[in-house]
Design a protein around this motif. Structure first.
Motif, PDB file in Angstrom:
ATOM      1  N   HIS A 232      42.192  39.925  53.654  1.00 12.12           N
ATOM      2  CA  HIS A 232      43.567  40.405  53.588  1.00 12.12           C
ATOM      3  C   HIS A 232      44.552  39.230  53.601  1.00 12.12           C
ATOM      4  CE1 HIS A 232      42.414  44.541  53.831  1.00 12.12           C
ATOM      5  NE2 HIS A 232      41.936  44.458  55.068  1.00 12.12           N
ATOM      6  N   LEU A 233      44.268  38.212  54.386  1.00 13.01           N
ATOM      7  CA  LEU A 233      45.139  37.044  54.449  1.00 13.01           C
ATOM      8  C   LEU A 233      45.147  36.313  53.112  1.00 13.01           C
ATOM      9  CD1 LEU A 233      46.933  35.026  55.922  1.00 13.01           C
ATOM     10  CD2 LEU A 233      44.849  33.919  56.805  1.00 13.01           C
ATOM     11  N   GLY A 234      43.968  36.104  52.532  1.00 15.55           N
ATOM     12  CA  GLY A 234      43.899  35.444  51.232  1.00 15.55           C
ATOM     13  C   GLY A 234      44.636  36.220  50.157  1.00 15.55           C
ATOM     14  N   LEU A 235      44.478  37.553  50.168  1.00  5.67           N
ATOM     15  CA  LEU A 235      45.172  38.392  49.195  1.00  5.67           C
ATOM     16  C   LEU A 235      46.677  38.274  49.354  1.00  5.67           C
ATOM     17  CD1 LEU A 235      45.092  40.667  47.031  1.00  5.67           C
ATOM     18  CD2 LEU A 235      45.092  42.301  48.947  1.00  5.67           C
ATOM     19  N   ALA A 236      47.148  38.303  50.581  1.00  2.82           N
ATOM     20  CA  ALA A 236      48.590  38.222  50.831  1.00  2.82           C
ATOM     21  C   ALA A 236      49.168  36.901  50.347  1.00  2.82           C
ATOM     22  CB  ALA A 236      48.864  38.412  52.320  1.00  2.82           C
ATOM     23  N   LYS A 237      48.475  35.805  50.584  1.00  5.69           N
ATOM     24  CA  LYS A 237      48.977  34.493  50.169  1.00  5.69           C
ATOM     25  C   LYS A 237      49.037  34.379  48.640  1.00  5.69           C
ATOM     26  CE  LYS A 237      47.180  31.063  52.640  1.00  5.69           C
ATOM     27  NZ  LYS A 237      46.169  30.295  53.414  1.00  5.69           N
ATOM     28  N   ILE A 238      48.037  34.922  47.960  1.00  8.28           N
ATOM     29  CA  ILE A 238      48.023  34.836  46.498  1.00  8.28           C
ATOM     30  C   ILE A 238      49.105  35.733  45.895  1.00  8.28           C
ATOM     31  CG2 ILE A 238      46.666  35.398  44.450  1.00  8.28           C
ATOM     32  CD1 ILE A 238      44.187  34.515  45.998  1.00  8.28           C
ATOM     33  N   LEU A 239      49.242  36.945  46.405  1.00  4.56           N
ATOM     34  CA  LEU A 239      50.232  37.863  45.854  1.00  4.56           C
ATOM     35  C   LEU A 239      51.657  37.338  46.036  1.00  4.56           C
ATOM     36  CD1 LEU A 239      48.821  41.372  46.888  1.00  4.56           C
ATOM     37  CD2 LEU A 239      48.865  40.355  44.604  1.00  4.56           C
ATOM     38  N   THR A 240      51.958  36.778  47.191  1.00  6.98           N
ATOM     39  CA  THR A 240      53.321  36.313  47.441  1.00  6.98           C
ATOM     40  C   THR A 240      53.635  35.000  46.738  1.00  6.98           C
ATOM     41  OG1 THR A 240      52.520  35.269  49.502  1.00  6.98           O
ATOM     42  CG2 THR A 240      53.500  37.482  49.666  1.00  6.98           C
ATOM     43  N   ARG A 241      52.615  34.195  46.432  1.00 11.87           N
ATOM     44  CA  ARG A 241      52.864  32.884  45.838  1.00 11.87           C
ATOM     45  C   ARG A 241      52.565  32.814  44.353  1.00 11.87           C
ATOM     46  NH1 ARG A 241      49.699  29.261  50.462  1.00 11.87           N
ATOM     47  NH2 ARG A 241      50.913  29.991  52.259  1.00 11.87           N
ATOM     48  N   GLU A 242      51.618  33.633  43.870  1.00 12.19           N
ATOM     49  CA  GLU A 242      51.145  33.455  42.509  1.00 12.19           C
ATOM     50  C   GLU A 242      51.252  34.693  41.621  1.00 12.19           C
ATOM     51  OE1 GLU A 242      47.205  31.821  42.502  1.00 12.19           O
ATOM     52  OE2 GLU A 242      47.631  30.422  44.141  1.00 12.19           O
ATOM     53  N   MET A 243      51.391  35.879  42.196  1.00 12.07           N
ATOM     54  CA  MET A 243      51.390  37.103  41.391  1.00 12.07           C
ATOM     55  C   MET A 243      52.565  38.000  41.785  1.00 12.07           C
ATOM     56  SD  MET A 243      47.273  37.855  41.201  1.00 12.07           S
ATOM     57  CE  MET A 243      47.410  38.822  39.692  1.00 12.07           C
ATOM     58  N   PRO A 244      53.781  37.569  41.478  1.00  9.77           N
ATOM     59  CA  PRO A 244      54.964  38.333  41.908  1.00  9.77           C
ATOM     60  C   PRO A 244      55.080  39.709  41.276  1.00  9.77           C
ATOM     61  CG  PRO A 244      55.583  36.592  40.357  1.00  9.77           C
ATOM     62  CD  PRO A 244      54.132  36.373  40.705  1.00  9.77           C
TER      63      PRO A 244
ATOM     64  N   LEU B 128      41.678  43.832  42.904  1.00  6.37           N
ATOM     65  CA  LEU B 128      40.866  43.672  41.699  1.00  6.37           C
ATOM     66  C   LEU B 128      41.474  42.636  40.757  1.00  6.37           C
ATOM     67  CD1 LEU B 128      39.961  47.400  40.904  1.00  6.37           C
ATOM     68  CD2 LEU B 128      38.544  45.677  42.033  1.00  6.37           C
ATOM     69  N   LEU B 129      42.787  42.676  40.580  1.00  7.11           N
ATOM     70  CA  LEU B 129      43.445  41.712  39.703  1.00  7.11           C
ATOM     71  C   LEU B 129      43.323  40.294  40.243  1.00  7.11           C
ATOM     72  CD1 LEU B 129      46.731  43.419  38.466  1.00  7.11           C
ATOM     73  CD2 LEU B 129      44.805  42.650  37.103  1.00  7.11           C
ATOM     74  N   VAL B 130      43.488  40.146  41.538  1.00  8.56           N
ATOM     75  CA  VAL B 130      43.347  38.820  42.150  1.00  8.56           C
ATOM     76  C   VAL B 130      41.924  38.302  41.963  1.00  8.56           C
ATOM     77  CG1 VAL B 130      43.326  37.602  44.369  1.00  8.56           C
ATOM     78  CG2 VAL B 130      45.213  39.145  43.810  1.00  8.56           C
ATOM     79  N   ARG B 131      40.951  39.165  42.142  1.00 12.67           N
ATOM     80  CA  ARG B 131      39.549  38.751  42.009  1.00 12.67           C
ATOM     81  C   ARG B 131      39.217  38.336  40.588  1.00 12.67           C
ATOM     82  NH1 ARG B 131      35.286  43.432  42.695  1.00 12.67           N
ATOM     83  NH2 ARG B 131      35.854  43.699  40.498  1.00 12.67           N
ATOM     84  N   GLU B 132      39.675  39.096  39.599  1.00 12.29           N
ATOM     85  CA  GLU B 132      39.307  38.821  38.218  1.00 12.29           C
ATOM     86  C   GLU B 132      40.049  37.629  37.629  1.00 12.29           C
ATOM     87  OE1 GLU B 132      36.784  40.130  36.797  1.00 12.29           O
ATOM     88  OE2 GLU B 132      36.446  41.461  38.490  1.00 12.29           O
ATOM     89  N   THR B 133      41.112  37.173  38.271  1.00 10.76           N
ATOM     90  CA  THR B 133      41.847  36.006  37.780  1.00 10.76           C
ATOM     91  C   THR B 133      41.641  34.783  38.658  1.00 10.76           C
ATOM     92  OG1 THR B 133      43.830  36.722  39.000  1.00 10.76           O
ATOM     93  CG2 THR B 133      43.626  37.462  36.724  1.00 10.76           C
ATOM     94  N   ALA B 134      40.674  34.860  39.572  1.00 10.74           N
ATOM     95  CA  ALA B 134      40.498  33.780  40.535  1.00 10.74           C
ATOM     96  C   ALA B 134      40.106  32.460  39.886  1.00 10.74           C
ATOM     97  CB  ALA B 134      39.448  34.180  41.571  1.00 10.74           C
ATOM     98  N   CYS B 135      39.406  32.499  38.755  1.00  6.28           N
ATOM     99  CA  CYS B 135      38.915  31.279  38.125  1.00  6.28           C
ATOM    100  C   CYS B 135      39.939  30.641  37.197  1.00  6.28           C
ATOM    101  CB  CYS B 135      37.633  31.567  37.339  1.00  6.28           C
ATOM    102  SG  CYS B 135      37.859  32.770  35.998  1.00  6.28           S
ATOM    103  N   LEU B 136      41.110  31.248  37.042  1.00  5.18           N
ATOM    104  CA  LEU B 136      42.106  30.751  36.107  1.00  5.18           C
ATOM    105  C   LEU B 136      43.069  29.783  36.776  1.00  5.18           C
ATOM    106  CD1 LEU B 136      43.051  34.056  34.246  1.00  5.18           C
ATOM    107  CD2 LEU B 136      41.436  32.295  33.515  1.00  5.18           C
ATOM    108  N   SER B 137      43.757  29.027  35.947  1.00  2.00           N
ATOM    109  CA  SER B 137      44.817  28.170  36.451  1.00  2.00           C
ATOM    110  C   SER B 137      45.997  29.025  36.886  1.00  2.00           C
ATOM    111  CB  SER B 137      45.267  27.193  35.354  1.00  2.00           C
ATOM    112  OG  SER B 137      45.851  27.904  34.269  1.00  2.00           O
TER     113      SER B 137
END
Length: 453
Positions: free
Chosen positions: A91-103, A121-130
């Motif tokens: 949950h912490l990792g998801l929160a950090k990615i959503l607030t910083r990288e996926m507005p 699901l979206l965060v997981r499937e885009t994890a390998c991208l820049s």
């Protein structure tokens, strides 16, 4: 004390109120509460990300080493959500990615049309991208609710993977080649003295194995076997591995080539394009991987080419029938076009090929009036009050408009058509030479370029 909830409409609803709602109001209330759950998840995401910032500042002020800043935050999140520390870290990792990288995804959660699970699901499937590519997919999929309207989780995953393959094709091809070394078989316990036996296989082998088991199930059901499809597939697997000397017990059809359907654009197959291909029963695969798969099949004389579209502008090959049932060729076309059950948010495999408008209301047996459905959805649409109408979306895709017994409407759009044609060649001879060269030197398909004289 009765529970009271406040919906997005601002109306407080208690237990007694729900008992007095009409059928239409109940459906609207369920939707409103679902949106409220998404909004609450967005609030949790923001609070979790803020908690990480606050704790890190406190640790920095206390003089802790930099690598210790933020320690314990995941455990605090887990405690607050009454979950394990491992889930708290997720949950912490998801929160950090959503607030910083996926507005855009976070904004969709705030608006109530994207759940926490779909954001995961979206965060997981885009994890390998820049970061740049991840934000591009975030903007493409989550800016407007109409983009993903009616998509099930599997469709969302496949669309995210397709865009990821398109943005970074070479990296994905290299990873797929390396991943074959990770194949394995595992076992773990399941409830009621059952077990899960899983095999991680290269896609061409995994899809072929599944196709063999599916064919066995179709054959058994057609001959009157009372077992379910899953039971036949499981029994066939066990009988094939443990009693190979007694094939009659497996209820399998005569052995022969296994059909694996690969949908690929002309530009990807013949002109080195990067548009991902689609394997029925699996999903999108990188362009280079698909070309290698085709070349391997051609080298073994196991490939058959079939053109599905007359053009890439959305015009489909004209097909119809006077029969009430869909003939084999038309049924295959519908299955390849729809990819999974056309009911909105249902990702189940296609089991039935059905008319959008019932045949009893003069609906023709055609590609436009056909849709792929799972067995449960096909039976559900026969209930009183359900209607559907075939249309074409503004971008040329096949579309089905569904009306529920309460009058609520939703749309189901077919996936995108394979885009692009091969570049124009000076003559058919030049084009033929280019095709032969690319297919003959199949291990260099991505590198070969044939200039036109």
């Amino acid at each position: 004390m009765a529970a009271v909830l406040t919906t997005t409409s601002g109306r407080s609803v208690g237990e007694a109120d729900v008992a007095r709602l009409s059928e239409v109001e109940l459906v609207e209330e369920i939707r409103a509460l679902e949106e409220l759950k998404a909004q609450a998840s967005a609030r949790q995401v923001e609070a979790t990300a803020r908690l990480d910032v606050v704790v890190r500042r406190r640790h920095a002020a206390a003089g802790l080493p930099a690598d210790r800043h933020g320690v314990g935050v995941a455990s605090q999140v887990a405690h607050a959500r009454r979950e394990s520390p491992v889930r708290g870290a997720r949950h912490l990792g998801l929160a950090k990615i959503l607030t910083r990288e996926m507005p855009h995804t976070l904004a969709a959660m705030r608006a109530g049309w994207c759940s926490e699970w779909r954001a995961t699901l979206l965060v997981r499937e885009t994890a390998c991208l820049s970061l740049e590519h991840r934000r591009q997919i975030d903007a493409e999929l989550m800016t407007e609710p109409s983009t993903t309207q009616g998509w099930g989780d599997k469709r969302l995953i496949n669309e995210a993977r397709t865009r990821a393959y398109r943005l970074d094709p070479h990296a994905h091809l290299a990873r797929s080649r390396k991943a074959e070394a990770d194949r394995y078989v595992s076992i773990r316990p399941a409830p009621d003295t059952m077990t899960w036996v899983s095999a991680l296989l290269p896609v061409k082998h995994g899809v072929a194995v599944y196709a063999v088991l599916k064919n066995a199930a179709d054959h058994a059901r057609a001959t009157g076997d009372e077992r379910t499809r899953g039971q036949v597939m499981a029994d066939t697997l066990v009988a094939t591995l443990l009693t190979p000397a007694e094939p009659a017990q497996t209820s399998t059809p005569p052995t022969g080539p296994v059909a694996v359907n690969l949908t690929i654009s002309d530009a990807t197959l013949l002109a080195g394009g990067h548009e991902p291909a689609w394997i029925t029963g699996y999903g999108p695969v990188p362009a280079g991987f698909a070309r290698n798969l085709v070349a391997d099949a051609l080298a073994e004389a196991h490939a058959t080419l079939r053109r599905l579209y007359t053009s890439t502008t959305g015009a489909l090959t004209a097909m119809d029938s006077r029969s009430r049932t869909f003939p084999a060729g038309l049924a295959l076309f519908i299955e390849l076009r729809d990819q999974s059950c056309r009911t909105p948010w249902c990702d189940a495999p296609i089991r039935h090929h059905d008319h959008v408008r019932p045949h009893t209301t003069a609906g023709p047996t055609s590609g436009h009036n056909g849709q792929g459905l799972c067995e449960a959805c096909n039976h559900a649409k026969e209930a009183p009050g359900w209607t559907s109408q075939p249309t074409t979306s503004p971008d040329g895709r096949h579309q089905v408009e569904i009306t529920t017994p309460t009058g609520h409407q939703t749309r189901s759009r077919a996936p995108d058509l394979p885009p692009g044609d091969p570049p124009a060649y000076a003559s058919m001879r030049d084009f033929t030479q280019a095709v032969v060269l690319r297919l003959r030197r199949h291990r260099e398909l991505e590198l070969v370029r044939t200039p036109v004289a």
